[in-house]
Design a protein around this motif. Structure first.
Motif, mmCIF file in Angstrom:
data_model
loop_
_atom_site.group_PDB
_atom_site.id
_atom_site.type_symbol
_atom_site.label_atom_id
_atom_site.label_comp_id
_atom_site.label_asym_id
_atom_site.label_seq_id
_atom_site.Cartn_x
_atom_site.Cartn_y
_atom_site.Cartn_z
ATOM 1 N N MET A 1 -6.528 0.146 2.909
ATOM 2 C CA MET A 1 -7.208 1.060 3.823
ATOM 3 C C MET A 1 -7.060 2.514 3.376
ATOM 4 N N ILE A 2 -6.022 2.798 2.614
ATOM 5 C CA ILE A 2 -5.719 4.174 2.214
ATOM 6 C C ILE A 2 -6.269 4.505 0.822
ATOM 7 N N VAL A 3 -6.148 3.563 -0.120
ATOM 8 C CA VAL A 3 -6.490 3.852 -1.517
ATOM 9 C C VAL A 3 -7.928 4.339 -1.687
ATOM 10 N N PRO A 4 -8.953 3.605 -1.224
ATOM 11 C CA PRO A 4 -10.318 4.129 -1.425
ATOM 12 C C PRO A 4 -10.598 5.379 -0.604
ATOM 13 N N THR A 5 -9.980 5.479 0.580
ATOM 14 C CA THR A 5 -10.170 6.660 1.416
ATOM 15 C C THR A 5 -9.592 7.893 0.746
ATOM 16 N N LEU A 6 -8.388 7.760 0.183
ATOM 17 C CA LEU A 6 -7.756 8.868 -0.534
ATOM 18 C C LEU A 6 -8.520 9.198 -1.812
ATOM 19 N N LEU B 1 -0.796 7.001 -8.969
ATOM 20 C CA LEU B 1 -0.121 7.198 -7.687
ATOM 21 C C LEU B 1 -0.141 5.857 -6.979
ATOM 22 N N TRP B 2 1.052 5.290 -6.704
ATOM 23 C CA TRP B 2 1.130 3.937 -6.143
ATOM 24 C C TRP B 2 1.654 3.968 -4.712
ATOM 25 N N LEU B 3 0.942 3.262 -3.831
ATOM 26 C CA LEU B 3 1.289 3.189 -2.417
ATOM 27 C C LEU B 3 1.587 1.750 -2.028
ATOM 28 N N ILE C 1 -7.132 1.306 -7.975
ATOM 29 C CA ILE C 1 -6.650 -0.065 -8.111
ATOM 30 C C ILE C 1 -6.226 -0.555 -6.732
ATOM 31 N N ALA C 2 -6.672 -1.736 -6.343
ATOM 32 C CA ALA C 2 -6.298 -2.284 -5.040
ATOM 33 C C ALA C 2 -5.933 -3.754 -5.179
#
Length: 433
Positions: free
Chosen positions: A203-208, A94-96, A230-231
């Motif tokens: 800010m979103i990836v590890p939180t999600l 899932l890529w943001l 992945i960040a």
């Protein structure tokens, strides 16, 4: 069952090409339609051609909406590309895209997706030409590109209240999105799941990722086969990120010794919150010193929107990054989220373009040191085609890998697609860089 589903779907408007190219798309949408009323069927479109691309697409592309808030009518728009290798076994990513408020078309067309725009010198008006990108990460992974938060790209809300968002709200909506998407696409429910993104998505990836982990401890379904995250060039901690910018700019020779030394003296090496007028003046002077047309044309063309299945009247002018969204950045640091995920044993790769002044590599390395992880493989170069592609270090029995990408800017894959594809392919397969 499959034939009946295909027949039903084929009777719908052929101009929308809804879910009729692959049998599994027809089945998943049909199953969703007849399932419990607590689930809203995803409006999915199988895209077989795109304006500006010569011939049928050489990759599978599905687009659609997933409703993540029924009361406010929030619909998140997505692009899904199957792996070119083995869709049934390869990871699901899932890529943001960052911003907050940047469209996932940026990731799809500028960074890690399977197509790109031809060089500007070939543009002579009308729709720009798009071509296949051989460095796509979909060579080894299925990828869902999501327009998040609401207001980014083609995602929209039916009410004014729904247009408001925040880090916390975005994470909640993305968790709902993923749960519904996997319900409608059960074929991929057992694939190893990774969450990824770059820039503000840090800010979103590890939180999600942590929210998904916690969801697995509840009774809600489906169970997520979560493996890691992945960040890229990630915003992580406002203070640490900002304090690293000015030393980076000086180290790269972008500001003079005199300007740097004056800022260092007046600010006491704390640049994120100037404590006096002289410091503020120095920081402003440095910012003043350091201070994509084709994509906008393409995404705002009506024939492109029709091909992608974008609902008319939901979004006005498409913007690569919508700075007008009503958004509250209510997460100030994700360092503790990373530490928790490391302790839970999830795999992660953090990478930095070493020419990025927005989130410099020295800032990212500074917060990684705060995790106090043991080093498994110390600082060394990594190579692509016999050339140094950057430097890397792995921590805590290789659960965390950090890498720089030589010569890359803020969205590293946009500058060094081949190197970043190779980095991702090695890491996702468990091979050291």
């Amino acid at each position: 069952m499959r034939e009946e589903a295909r027949t039903m779907v084929a009777t719908r408007s052929t101009t929308s090409r809804r879910c009729l190219t692959w049998w599994w798309l027809a089945c998943c949408c049909f199953v969703s339609w007849v399932a419990s009323s607590s689930w809203t069927a995803a409006a999915c479109v199988a895209v077989t051609s795109l304006p500006g691309f010569d011939g049928p697409l050489p990759f599978s592309l599905e687009t659609g909406y997933v409703e993540v808030n029924e009361s406010t009518g929030v619909q998140l728009f997505y692009y899904f590309v199957q792996s070119e290798k083995n869709p049934d076994l390869d990871p699901l990513l899932l890529w943001l895209t960052g911003g907050p408020g940047c469209s996932s078309i940026s990731g799809l067309a500028h960074e890690i997706g399977p197509f790109q725009f031809a060089a500007k010198r070939y543009y002579s008006g009308g729709l720009p030409i798009i071509i296949y990108r051989p460095e796509t990460w979909t060579k080894v992974s299925n990828i869902i590109f999501v327009d998040s938060p609401v207001g980014a790209g083609f995602s929209y809300a039916a009410t004014e209240e729904g247009s408001k968002s925040s880090d916390t709200n975005a994470v909640k909506q993305l968790l709902i999105f993923l749960r519904k998407w996997l319900h409608d696409h059960p074929r991929f429910s057992l694939n190893p799941l990774y969450i990824g993104g770059d820039s503000y998505s840090g800010m979103i990836v590890p939180t999600l990722t942590l929210a998904i982990d916690e969801s697995n401890g509840s009774e809600e379904k489906p169970f997520f086969n979560l493996k890691g995250y992945i960040a890229g060039n990630p915003v992580t901690d406002y203070k640490i990120d900002e304090d690293g910018r000015i030393p980076f700019l000086h180290g790269m020779g972008l500001i003079s010794d005199e300007l740097y030394e004056h800022a260092k003296e007046t600010c006491g090496e704390k640049y994120s919150a100037p404590s006096n007028a002289q410091c503020a003046h120095s920081v402003q002077a440095i910012n003043d010193k350091a201070s994509r047309v084709l994509l906008k044309i393409w995404a705002n063309d009506e024939t492109v929107r029709e091909s992608l299945g974008v609902q008319k009247g939901t979004v006005g002018e498409w913007k690569r990054c919508n700075r007008d969204i009503d958004y509250n950045s209510d997460v100030r640091s994700t360092v503790e989220y990373h530490l928790t995920l490391m302790r839970k044993g999830y795999r992660a790769i953090i990478y930095s373009g070493d020419h990025d002044s927005r989130v410099p590599s020295i800032s990212t390395q500074a917060w990684i040191r705060l995790l106090n992880l043991s080093i498994a493989d110390d600082w060394r170069p990594w190579y692509v085609d016999g050339q140094v592609a950057g430097f890397t270090r792995s921590y805590a029995s290789n659960n965390l890998t950090y890498a720089t990408v030589k010569g890359a800017g803020h969205t590293a894959a946009e500058y060094k697609p081949k190197e970043c594809q190779e980095m991702f392919a090695r890491w996702i397969s468990g091979t050291p860089l």
